[in-house]
Design a protein around this motif. Structure first.
Motif, PDB file in Angstrom:
ATOM      1  N   SER A   1      19.819 -35.414  18.694  1.00 62.16           N
ATOM      2  CA  SER A   1      20.663 -36.034  19.712  1.00 62.16           C
ATOM      3  C   SER A   1      20.746 -37.550  19.515  1.00 62.16           C
ATOM      4  O   SER A   1      21.814 -38.152  19.681  1.00 62.16           O
ATOM      5  N   THR A  53      19.994 -31.554  26.674  1.00 61.29           N
ATOM      6  CA  THR A  53      21.039 -31.466  25.634  1.00 61.29           C
ATOM      7  C   THR A  53      21.584 -30.042  25.560  1.00 61.29           C
ATOM      8  O   THR A  53      22.769 -29.836  25.314  1.00 61.29           O
ATOM      9  N   GLN A 107      20.817 -39.217  24.303  1.00 60.87           N
ATOM     10  CA  GLN A 107      21.474 -39.967  23.225  1.00 60.87           C
ATOM     11  C   GLN A 107      21.063 -41.439  23.243  1.00 60.87           C
ATOM     12  O   GLN A 107      21.363 -42.180  22.318  1.00 60.87           O
ATOM     13  N   THR A 136      24.187 -30.551  21.159  1.00 56.25           N
ATOM     14  CA  THR A 136      24.139 -30.638  19.692  1.00 56.25           C
ATOM     15  C   THR A 136      24.190 -29.273  19.007  1.00 56.25           C
ATOM     16  O   THR A 136      24.086 -29.182  17.802  1.00 56.25           O
ATOM     17  N   GLY A 150      24.920 -34.261  26.089  1.00 55.62           N
ATOM     18  CA  GLY A 150      24.757 -34.617  24.687  1.00 55.62           C
ATOM     19  C   GLY A 150      24.486 -33.384  23.849  1.00 55.62           C
ATOM     20  O   GLY A 150      23.547 -33.328  23.068  1.00 55.62           O
TER      21      GLY A 150
END
Lengths: 366, 147
Positions: free
Chosen positions: A299, A217, A315, A224, A222
């Motif tokens: 996520s 991530t 995700q 965040t 994804g």
């Protein structure tokens, strides 16, 4: 498909006996004791407790010894033992706000009530091998702790960092409820999984897997935009309602690592722009795992926050939850080394048949 | 009054549960006669946390727990739930819980509970002092190009 086989008892007995010998190693070297492992391999013990989902340092140390230091095998032993224990009760939710902190840091606020407490951290060490540890010496004496203000003795008040943002309405609130959460040790994990169930699966999930997902991530799969709002390690009391008495008693203490992330959020149709939160809570001093857990938790919240699903693995609840358990994973992975003679015989027949057919066609064509 | 009694009992049961088993045994090597109402048995308690520290509960993982109930000659019943798998610890804690409800309470408070409480406080204070010694102040440096 695995088909049962018979025979091989003597070979198996001999293999197990040799395993025991190999575990013991050179007899001229003193044997490891459980207290030695518990006290001196504490972070390994913590990992086995977290992923074994059973907090008992002596048992985790025993499992590590028996498993010859193979931590996933040790987790397996703990999981198997856990299933033999009758479940007496559910605790009241632990209050991490009252934690007696060994370590508490924030990457978002440098001045905060309760202060930044480094604790026994590897951070700021030089990662150079310390050969003094190899020369069996005395216990490190170290300098005695600097005298401190007597007012600070005992458990200082260490409020949660997210509370400050909460007060100003800058971060989503996390209102207390008392709903009974689903329990994946009692009911099979089914999707869609609510956040409580996801957290249970992730906190006992494999540290390496959760770490890699969290890292993905950060690299953009994804993303965040997480800040570590707060990371704290310390002891909290475990309180249980005692049915025969009708009141709650603190029956013990567990060491926990808690991580709260503060994440960017641009707002949605129903929510004003504000920070959102990811949460990690893990048995023992397990800092890497707790941070990774909070990133993966955040996520997986894309849907409830009205964010886009970009197809990133972190995700995808099904991908994360069905693959994070190292005991399930290793069980399925390793079973393929067991005899599959019948399966393989069938495949062999099939390939021979296809080859014969192809050969016949070639000859007919010529 | 009832509430005070409950609070006091919660206090000593918790103290006994958290006491190091060896220390409790050293302070109280010989137990008076008692009958087992529930023999010491080990099991687990599922520890729960709260989502985001303040939200709804979730299941964090289990701890091992041993529980025991005893009845003294006078009919007083004592209970114990202690973390871990030490059956002798649970039994001793249950006996003390029973005795604390009798006239033996004052003596036990002085000879056992006060010591355990003082030692627990000392251990906590020592750890807190070590933590406090690692308290730092981070300073934000002004970057050269901004100066």
């Amino acid at each position: 498909m695995y088909v049962a086989v018979k025979g091989g008892e003597r070979a198996i007995d001999n293999a197990h006996q040799w395993l025991a010998e190999e575990r013991r190693g050179d007899l001229s070297i003193p044997e490891l004791t459980i207290p030695q492992i518990r006290e001196q391999m504490k972070l390994a013990v913590n990992r086995v407790m977290a992923e074994g989902s059973l907090y008992d340092p002596d048992l985790a140390a025993l499992a590590i010894k028996q498993a010859r230091g193979d931590l996933i095998e040790a987790v397996f032993l703990i999981r198997a033992y856990r299933t033999t224990l009758p479940r007496f009760a559910l605790s009241n939710p632990v209050d991490t706000g009252t934690m007696a902190v060994d370590r508490r840091i924030s990457a978002t606020f440098k001045d905060l009530p309760g202060g930044q407490v480094l604790g026994p951290t590897f951070d700021y060490t030089h990662r150079l091998l310390d050969f003094a540890l190899m020369a069996e010496g005395e216990a490190p004496s170290g300098t005695p702790p600097t005298p401190i203000n007597p007012l600070e003795r005992g458990a200082p008040l260490v409020p949660h960092v997210t509370g400050f943002l909460d007060r100003d309405g800058l971060i989503e609130t996390e209102p207390a409820t008392d709903t009974t959460p689903p329990d994946l040790t009692r009911e099979p994990l089914e999707l869609p999984a609510d956040r409580a169930l996801r957290l249970q699966a992730i906190t006992r999930g494999d540290e390496g897997f959760i770490l890699s997902l969290a890292y993905s991530t950060q690299r953009g799969y994804g993303r965040t935009h997480a800040f570590v709002g707060e990371l704290r390690i310390g002891r909290v009391a475990v309180e249980v309602d005692i049915p025969e008495l009708g009141f709650a008693v603190e029956i013990g203490e567990v060491e926990l690592t808690e991580c709260e992330t503060v994440n960017q959020f641009k707002g949605s149709r129903t929510e004003p722009p504000q920070f959102t939160r990811g949460y990690g809570l893990v048995f023992g001093q397990s800092e890497r795992k707790a941070i990774a857990m909070s990133l993966v938790d955040r996520s997986l919240r894309w849907n409830e926050l009205g964010e886009d699903f970009t197809g990133a693995p972190a995700q995808d609840a099904e991908f994360v939850l069905y693959h994070c358990d190292n005991i399930q994973a290793t069980g399925f992975l390793e079973h393929i080394k067991l005899p599959h003679y019948v399966d393989f015989q069938a495949e062999l027949e099939l390939v021979r048949g296809l080859r014969a057919e192809a050969q016949a066609q070639r000859e007919a064509a010529e | 009054m009832i509430e005070d009694q409950t609070a006091a009992r919660k206090g000593w049961m918790s103290l006994l549960a958290k006491a190091p088993p060896d220390r409790l045994a050293a302070l109280l090597p010989d137990l008076p006669d008692h009958a087992l109402v529930r023999s010491p048995e080990s099991g687990s308690v599922m520890v729960r946390g709260r989502i985001g520290a303040s939200g709804g509960p979730f299941n964090l993982g289990e701890i091992t727990v041993t529980r025991c109930s005893v009845r003294m000659g006078c009919g007083t019943v004592g209970h114990a739930w202690v973390q871990g798998r030490d059956k002798a610890h649970a039994r001793r804690a249950a006996v003390v819980d029973a005795l604390m409800q009798t006239e033996a309470a004052a003596g036990l408070r002085a000879s056992v509970l006060h010591l355990l409480a003082a030692e627990a406080d000392q251990a906590r204070a020592t750890r807190a002092a070590k933590a406090a010694a690692t308290k730092v102040d981070f300073f934000t440096m002004v970057r050269g190009e901004d100066a």
